[in-house]
Design a protein around this motif. Structure first.
Motif, mmCIF file in Angstrom:
data_model
loop_
_atom_site.group_PDB
_atom_site.id
_atom_site.type_symbol
_atom_site.label_atom_id
_atom_site.label_comp_id
_atom_site.label_asym_id
_atom_site.label_seq_id
_atom_site.Cartn_x
_atom_site.Cartn_y
_atom_site.Cartn_z
ATOM 1 N N GLU A 136 0.849 -1.187 0.000
ATOM 2 C CA GLU A 136 0.000 0.000 0.000
ATOM 3 C C GLU A 136 0.884 1.236 0.000
ATOM 4 O O GLU A 136 2.094 1.153 0.210
ATOM 5 C CB GLU A 136 -0.914 -0.018 1.234
ATOM 6 C CG GLU A 136 -1.838 -1.223 1.267
ATOM 7 C CD GLU A 136 -2.690 -1.315 2.531
ATOM 8 O OE1 GLU A 136 -2.385 -0.623 3.531
ATOM 9 O OE2 GLU A 136 -3.658 -2.091 2.518
ATOM 10 N N VAL A 137 0.262 2.386 -0.222
ATOM 11 C CA VAL A 137 0.974 3.655 -0.185
ATOM 12 C C VAL A 137 0.121 4.659 0.587
ATOM 13 O O VAL A 137 -1.109 4.640 0.497
ATOM 14 C CB VAL A 137 1.297 4.175 -1.604
ATOM 15 C CG1 VAL A 137 0.039 4.471 -2.396
ATOM 16 C CG2 VAL A 137 2.201 5.402 -1.544
ATOM 17 N N SER A 139 -0.990 7.837 0.267
ATOM 18 C CA SER A 139 -1.109 8.822 -0.807
ATOM 19 C C SER A 139 -1.757 10.106 -0.298
ATOM 20 O O SER A 139 -2.264 10.137 0.825
ATOM 21 C CB SER A 139 -1.957 8.227 -1.943
ATOM 22 O OG SER A 139 -3.332 8.301 -1.615
ATOM 23 N N PRO A 140 -1.781 11.138 -1.114
ATOM 24 C CA PRO A 140 -2.495 12.361 -0.729
ATOM 25 C C PRO A 140 -3.978 12.119 -0.446
ATOM 26 O O PRO A 140 -4.613 12.905 0.238
ATOM 27 C CB PRO A 140 -2.297 13.282 -1.930
ATOM 28 C CG PRO A 140 -1.032 12.816 -2.562
ATOM 29 C CD PRO A 140 -1.033 11.319 -2.359
ATOM 30 N N ASP A 141 -4.522 11.022 -0.962
ATOM 31 C CA ASP A 141 -5.922 10.675 -0.739
ATOM 32 C C ASP A 141 -6.107 9.628 0.360
ATOM 33 O O ASP A 141 -7.193 9.075 0.508
ATOM 34 C CB ASP A 141 -6.544 10.147 -2.044
ATOM 35 C CG ASP A 141 -6.532 11.188 -3.142
ATOM 36 O OD1 ASP A 141 -6.744 12.382 -2.825
ATOM 37 O OD2 ASP A 141 -6.289 10.819 -4.300
ATOM 38 N N VAL A 144 -3.798 3.679 -0.018
ATOM 39 C CA VAL A 144 -4.292 3.063 -1.247
ATOM 40 C C VAL A 144 -3.503 1.777 -1.487
ATOM 41 O O VAL A 144 -2.277 1.773 -1.398
ATOM 42 C CB VAL A 144 -4.108 4.020 -2.454
ATOM 43 C CG1 VAL A 144 -4.519 3.352 -3.761
ATOM 44 C CG2 VAL A 144 -4.868 5.316 -2.229
ATOM 45 N N LEU A 146 -1.768 -1.109 -3.697
ATOM 46 C CA LEU A 146 -1.067 -1.156 -4.980
ATOM 47 C C LEU A 146 -0.933 -2.616 -5.433
ATOM 48 O O LEU A 146 0.154 -3.193 -5.374
ATOM 49 C CB LEU A 146 0.316 -0.510 -4.868
ATOM 50 C CG LEU A 146 0.369 0.949 -4.455
ATOM 51 C CD1 LEU A 146 1.803 1.399 -4.248
ATOM 52 C CD2 LEU A 146 -0.336 1.821 -5.474
ATOM 53 N N ASP A 173 5.815 5.360 1.785
ATOM 54 C CA ASP A 173 5.627 6.797 1.685
ATOM 55 C C ASP A 173 5.312 7.173 0.242
ATOM 56 O O ASP A 173 5.672 6.465 -0.689
ATOM 57 C CB ASP A 173 6.835 7.553 2.218
ATOM 58 C CG ASP A 173 8.164 7.162 1.540
ATOM 59 O OD1 ASP A 173 8.202 6.180 0.765
ATOM 60 O OD2 ASP A 173 9.162 7.842 1.798
ATOM 61 N N TRP A 174 4.629 8.296 0.079
ATOM 62 C CA TRP A 174 4.224 8.776 -1.241
ATOM 63 C C TRP A 174 5.378 9.464 -1.953
ATOM 64 O O TRP A 174 6.227 10.106 -1.317
ATOM 65 C CB TRP A 174 3.085 9.775 -1.083
ATOM 66 C CG TRP A 174 2.644 10.345 -2.397
ATOM 67 C CD1 TRP A 174 2.911 11.589 -2.869
ATOM 68 C CD2 TRP A 174 1.884 9.685 -3.397
ATOM 69 N NE1 TRP A 174 2.350 11.752 -4.119
ATOM 70 C CE2 TRP A 174 1.696 10.583 -4.461
ATOM 71 C CE3 TRP A 174 1.315 8.407 -3.502
ATOM 72 C CZ2 TRP A 174 1.008 10.259 -5.627
ATOM 73 C CZ3 TRP A 174 0.610 8.089 -4.647
ATOM 74 C CH2 TRP A 174 0.468 9.014 -5.687
ATOM 75 N N ARG A 175 5.395 9.342 -3.260
ATOM 76 C CA ARG A 175 6.282 10.126 -4.109
ATOM 77 C C ARG A 175 5.660 10.200 -5.486
ATOM 78 O O ARG A 175 4.868 9.349 -5.876
ATOM 79 C CB ARG A 175 7.693 9.541 -4.156
ATOM 80 C CG ARG A 175 7.772 8.148 -4.760
ATOM 81 C CD ARG A 175 9.172 7.621 -4.668
ATOM 82 N NE ARG A 175 9.290 6.342 -5.360
ATOM 83 C CZ ARG A 175 10.410 5.680 -5.471
ATOM 84 N NH1 ARG A 175 11.522 6.157 -4.937
ATOM 85 N NH2 ARG A 175 10.459 4.532 -6.120
ATOM 86 N N ASP A 176 6.012 11.241 -6.238
ATOM 87 C CA ASP A 176 5.495 11.402 -7.591
ATOM 88 C C ASP A 176 6.067 10.326 -8.509
ATOM 89 O O ASP A 176 7.138 9.776 -8.251
ATOM 90 C CB ASP A 176 5.848 12.787 -8.139
ATOM 91 C CG ASP A 176 5.098 13.889 -7.400
ATOM 92 O OD1 ASP A 176 3.975 13.641 -6.919
ATOM 93 O OD2 ASP A 176 5.647 15.010 -7.307
ATOM 94 N N VAL A 179 5.405 4.907 -7.553
ATOM 95 C CA VAL A 179 5.561 4.909 -6.092
ATOM 96 C C VAL A 179 6.630 3.900 -5.690
ATOM 97 O O VAL A 179 7.412 4.127 -4.784
ATOM 98 C CB VAL A 179 4.224 4.635 -5.386
ATOM 99 C CG1 VAL A 179 4.418 4.521 -3.887
ATOM 100 C CG2 VAL A 179 3.236 5.735 -5.716
#
Length: 180
Positions: A136-137, A139-141, A144, A146, A173-176, A179
């Motif tokens: 999972e990640v 995310s900004p939401d 989520v 994966l 952790d999130w990254r652009d 992921v």
């Protein structure tokens, strides 16, 4: 062929180091290595080998945060592993990985990476294990899942420490960009 191996933090690569590494990665990944992929491999420790022809192999390990079972882990995440086409299957990838694994053993709770089909054999041969649990990640939401990363994410215990329990998901952790 004689190689010289180097290990250095991104900040120590000098003005010629980063362009040489980026050129190798662009070529090795046949143009499928974008600016976000490049950014993911920076800010940590690089291992690379030079030979008479120039840069022959590279990999880096960067820090990522991974949540698991109510705890936040500092994880050594391997990125940007590549070997020049004319030097593949000669042990250079293993030499790069050995240096990165040493960094993981000394500085992180465990190692993690996302492997392509082509790279998976190298990591398996070095004792990396496919994570059998959920990925999972954060995310900004929110968190989520994966599922596309499940089965391609490998972990390696650091210095004999145990790996997390696969009954609980790994939450990266999130990254652009990608992921994992």
């Amino acid at each position: 062929m004689t190689e010289s191996q180097h290990t250095a933090h991104t900040s120590q690569l000098g003005p010629d180091g980063l362009p040489r590494i980026r050129a190798l990665l662009d070529t090795a990944f046949d143009g499928d290595f974008d600016d976000e992929d490049w950014d993911h491999g920076l800010g940590g420790v690089h291992s690379f080998l030079d030979d008479e022809q120039g840069l022959a192999a590279h990999g880096s390990v960067i820090m990522r945060r991974v949540l698991h079972g109510g705890r936040s882990y500092r994880v050594g995440y391997v990125e940007a592993v590549a070997v020049r086409a004319d030097r593949r299957r000669q042990g250079l990838g293993g030499r790069v990985m050995a240096a990165l694994e040493h960094v993981i053993d000394e500085a992180y709770a465990f190692g993690a990476l996302s492997a392509s089909d082509e790279g998976a054999a190298l990591y398996r041969a070095r004792g990396w294990q496919v994570w059998p649990g959920r990925i999972e990640v954060l995310s900004p939401d929110g968190v989520v899942r994966l599922p596309e990363e499940e089965g391609t994410t490998f972990l390696r215990p650091a210095a004999g420490r145990p790996l997390p329990d696969p009954a609980q998901p790994l939450v990266f952790d999130w990254r652009d960009g990608d992921v994992l």
